[in-house]
Design a protein around this motif. Structure first.
Motif, PDB file in Angstrom:
ATOM      1  N   GLY A  55      34.150  79.687   2.378  1.00  0.00           N
ATOM      2  CA  GLY A  55      33.680  77.847   2.082  1.00  0.00           C
ATOM      3  C   GLY A  55      32.554  78.466   1.389  1.00  0.00           C
ATOM      4  O   GLY A  55      32.104  77.240   0.290  1.00  0.00           O
ATOM      5  N   TRP A  59      31.227  76.967  -2.595  1.00  0.00           N
ATOM      6  CA  TRP A  59      30.612  76.246  -2.699  1.00  0.00           C
ATOM      7  C   TRP A  59      29.413  76.648  -3.434  1.00  0.00           C
ATOM      8  O   TRP A  59      28.615  75.712  -4.044  1.00  0.00           O
ATOM      9  CB  TRP A  59      30.220  75.736  -1.469  1.00  0.00           C
ATOM     10  CG  TRP A  59      28.859  74.628  -1.475  1.00  0.00           C
ATOM     11  CD1 TRP A  59      28.785  72.644  -2.337  1.00  0.00           C
ATOM     12  CD2 TRP A  59      27.447  74.642  -1.655  1.00  0.00           C
ATOM     13  NE1 TRP A  59      28.075  72.146  -2.222  1.00  0.00           N
ATOM     14  CE2 TRP A  59      26.830  73.897  -2.273  1.00  0.00           C
ATOM     15  CE3 TRP A  59      26.472  75.722  -1.196  1.00  0.00           C
ATOM     16  CZ2 TRP A  59      25.301  73.493  -1.123  1.00  0.00           C
ATOM     17  CZ3 TRP A  59      24.589  75.615  -0.779  1.00  0.00           C
ATOM     18  CH2 TRP A  59      24.776  74.553  -1.663  1.00  0.00           C
ATOM     19  N   PRO A 163      40.828  70.109  -4.547  1.00  0.00           N
ATOM     20  CA  PRO A 163      39.205  70.253  -3.363  1.00  0.00           C
ATOM     21  C   PRO A 163      39.641  69.831  -2.295  1.00  0.00           C
ATOM     22  O   PRO A 163      39.020  70.322  -1.381  1.00  0.00           O
ATOM     23  CB  PRO A 163      38.373  68.533  -4.141  1.00  0.00           C
ATOM     24  CG  PRO A 163      38.746  68.920  -5.347  1.00  0.00           C
ATOM     25  CD  PRO A 163      40.426  69.111  -4.760  1.00  0.00           C
ATOM     26  N   GLU A 164      40.349  69.286  -1.810  1.00  0.00           N
ATOM     27  CA  GLU A 164      41.259  68.626  -0.726  1.00  0.00           C
ATOM     28  C   GLU A 164      42.384  70.131   0.355  1.00  0.00           C
ATOM     29  O   GLU A 164      42.197  70.177   1.983  1.00  0.00           O
ATOM     30  CB  GLU A 164      42.064  67.160  -0.913  1.00  0.00           C
ATOM     31  CG  GLU A 164      41.333  66.434  -0.759  1.00  0.00           C
ATOM     32  CD  GLU A 164      40.878  65.724  -2.801  1.00  0.00           C
ATOM     33  OE1 GLU A 164      40.049  64.836  -2.434  1.00  0.00           O
ATOM     34  OE2 GLU A 164      41.568  66.359  -3.189  1.00  0.00           O
ATOM     35  N   ALA A 167      39.314  72.480   1.097  1.00  0.00           N
ATOM     36  CA  ALA A 167      38.014  72.292   2.228  1.00  0.00           C
ATOM     37  C   ALA A 167      39.045  72.896   3.580  1.00  0.00           C
ATOM     38  O   ALA A 167      38.274  72.815   5.107  1.00  0.00           O
ATOM     39  CB  ALA A 167      37.500  70.842   2.254  1.00  0.00           C
ATOM     40  N   ASP A 168      40.438  72.611   2.994  1.00  0.00           N
ATOM     41  CA  ASP A 168      40.926  72.695   4.434  1.00  0.00           C
ATOM     42  C   ASP A 168      41.265  74.059   4.584  1.00  0.00           C
ATOM     43  O   ASP A 168      40.946  74.738   5.360  1.00  0.00           O
ATOM     44  CB  ASP A 168      42.653  72.313   4.306  1.00  0.00           C
ATOM     45  CG  ASP A 168      43.376  72.648   5.721  1.00  0.00           C
ATOM     46  OD1 ASP A 168      43.254  72.069   6.607  1.00  0.00           O
ATOM     47  OD2 ASP A 168      44.586  73.382   5.705  1.00  0.00           O
ATOM     48  N   TRP A 170      39.509  76.765   3.520  1.00  0.00           N
ATOM     49  CA  TRP A 170      38.017  77.735   3.665  1.00  0.00           C
ATOM     50  C   TRP A 170      36.659  75.602   4.611  1.00  0.00           C
ATOM     51  O   TRP A 170      36.772  75.436   3.904  1.00  0.00           O
ATOM     52  CB  TRP A 170      37.008  76.942   2.428  1.00  0.00           C
ATOM     53  CG  TRP A 170      37.813  78.866   2.071  1.00  0.00           C
ATOM     54  CD1 TRP A 170      37.979  79.743   2.112  1.00  0.00           C
ATOM     55  CD2 TRP A 170      38.696  78.819   0.562  1.00  0.00           C
ATOM     56  NE1 TRP A 170      38.716  81.254   1.115  1.00  0.00           N
ATOM     57  CE2 TRP A 170      39.260  79.838   0.253  1.00  0.00           C
ATOM     58  CE3 TRP A 170      39.158  77.903  -0.630  1.00  0.00           C
ATOM     59  CZ2 TRP A 170      39.881  80.411  -1.245  1.00  0.00           C
ATOM     60  CZ3 TRP A 170      40.104  77.896  -1.510  1.00  0.00           C
ATOM     61  CH2 TRP A 170      40.242  79.644  -1.652  1.00  0.00           C
ATOM     62  N   SER A 172      34.283  75.627   5.445  1.00  0.00           N
ATOM     63  CA  SER A 172      32.527  75.054   5.623  1.00  0.00           C
ATOM     64  C   SER A 172      32.513  74.516   4.073  1.00  0.00           C
ATOM     65  O   SER A 172      31.278  73.891   3.561  1.00  0.00           O
ATOM     66  CB  SER A 172      32.035  75.894   5.390  1.00  0.00           C
ATOM     67  OG  SER A 172      32.002  77.825   4.864  1.00  0.00           O
ATOM     68  N   PHE A 173      34.058  74.619   2.968  1.00  0.00           N
ATOM     69  CA  PHE A 173      34.231  74.507   1.910  1.00  0.00           C
ATOM     70  C   PHE A 173      33.207  72.458   1.202  1.00  0.00           C
ATOM     71  O   PHE A 173      33.950  71.820   1.677  1.00  0.00           O
ATOM     72  CB  PHE A 173      34.852  74.828   1.209  1.00  0.00           C
ATOM     73  CG  PHE A 173      35.039  74.028  -0.274  1.00  0.00           C
ATOM     74  CD1 PHE A 173      34.387  74.976  -1.505  1.00  0.00           C
ATOM     75  CD2 PHE A 173      35.783  73.090  -1.134  1.00  0.00           C
ATOM     76  CE1 PHE A 173      34.559  73.933  -3.180  1.00  0.00           C
ATOM     77  CE2 PHE A 173      35.506  72.297  -2.229  1.00  0.00           C
ATOM     78  CZ  PHE A 173      35.041  73.429  -3.053  1.00  0.00           C
ATOM     79  N   VAL A 174      32.095  72.246   0.722  1.00  0.00           N
ATOM     80  CA  VAL A 174      32.099  71.099   0.066  1.00  0.00           C
ATOM     81  C   VAL A 174      31.960  71.088  -1.250  1.00  0.00           C
ATOM     82  O   VAL A 174      31.574  71.786  -2.038  1.00  0.00           O
ATOM     83  CB  VAL A 174      31.043  70.740   0.829  1.00  0.00           C
ATOM     84  CG1 VAL A 174      30.248  69.759   0.762  1.00  0.00           C
ATOM     85  CG2 VAL A 174      30.359  70.841   2.318  1.00  0.00           C
ATOM     86  N   ARG A 175      32.286  70.564  -1.803  1.00  0.00           N
ATOM     87  CA  ARG A 175      32.709  70.287  -3.582  1.00  0.00           C
ATOM     88  C   ARG A 175      31.256  69.777  -3.412  1.00  0.00           C
ATOM     89  O   ARG A 175      31.027  68.723  -3.420  1.00  0.00           O
ATOM     90  CB  ARG A 175      33.925  69.036  -3.724  1.00  0.00           C
ATOM     91  CG  ARG A 175      33.781  68.819  -5.084  1.00  0.00           C
ATOM     92  CD  ARG A 175      35.148  67.450  -5.749  1.00  0.00           C
ATOM     93  NE  ARG A 175      35.706  67.441  -6.846  1.00  0.00           N
ATOM     94  CZ  ARG A 175      36.026  67.390  -7.208  1.00  0.00           C
ATOM     95  NH1 ARG A 175      36.946  66.401  -6.426  1.00  0.00           N
ATOM     96  NH2 ARG A 175      37.239  66.303  -8.418  1.00  0.00           N
TER      97      ARG A 175
END
Length: 179
Positions: A55, A59, A163-164, A167-168, A170, A172-175
């Motif tokens: 994630g 990013w 993007p949502e 984030a689920d 991975w 730690s993923f932040v757009r």
């Protein structure tokens, strides 16, 4: 236009070798989780930490393409949803997207993995026949439409956007910031 190259395939397909070549050819940042997992955690799949690492790498990859740097993401990406999400996210940053799929037959895969273990055990992790068969059973091979970039589907039911979903998948993923 900057490009995000996504390596797709099973272990032993030659993804990391090809990822290194692409990085050299394009002056690209190469993100290969396998090279981080052992030094950081001592194993390949410690309690979901791989998903966390991937994630943050995703990013970073998206931020890099937004800033004008080509990136090679060397994950394997076994699921169509993962690949579609990464394609959508890269294109949302204004980057080109190129999927690099490397198929491998079972015998070649087994031979390459055995060779890698025999020659560079400190850089890899063991995979037995059960692991290889599990991978083959769960790998969603890209079809012609996906390889040609003609697949831009919606996220699975229940998700408002890629993007949502990412984030689920991975945690730690932040757009990254928009272009």
């Amino acid at each position: 236009m900057t490009t995000l190259f996504l390596m797709v395939g099973l272990p032993g397909a030659g993804k990391t070798t090809r990822a290194r070549q692409l990085a050299d050819e394009h002056g690209a940042l190469r993100l290969t989780p396998d090279e981080w997992m052992l030094p950081l955690f001592g194993e390949a799949e410690p309690d979901g930490k791989r998903d966390v690492l991937e994630g943050r790498m995703l990013w970073l990859a998206l931020d890099a393409v937004r800033l004008g740097t080509d990136v090679v993401v060397d994950y394997g990406c076994w699921s169509r949803h993962e690949r579609t999400a990464i394609r959508w996210l890269a294109e949302a940053q204004g980057a080109g997207f190129r999927m690099v799929y490397l198929p491998v037959d079972h015998e070649t895969q087994r031979t390459r993995i055995a060779h890698r273990w025999a020659t560079a055990a400190e850089e890899t992790y063991p995979l037995d026949e059960t692991d290889l068969l599990h991978g083959r059973a769960h790998f969603e091979e890209p079809d012609a439409a996906e390889l040609e970039g003609r697949v831009h589907g919606d996220p699975p039911p229940g998700w408002t956007g890629w993007p949502e979903w990412a984030a689920d998948r991975w945690p730690s993923f932040v757009r990254p910031r928009a272009v």
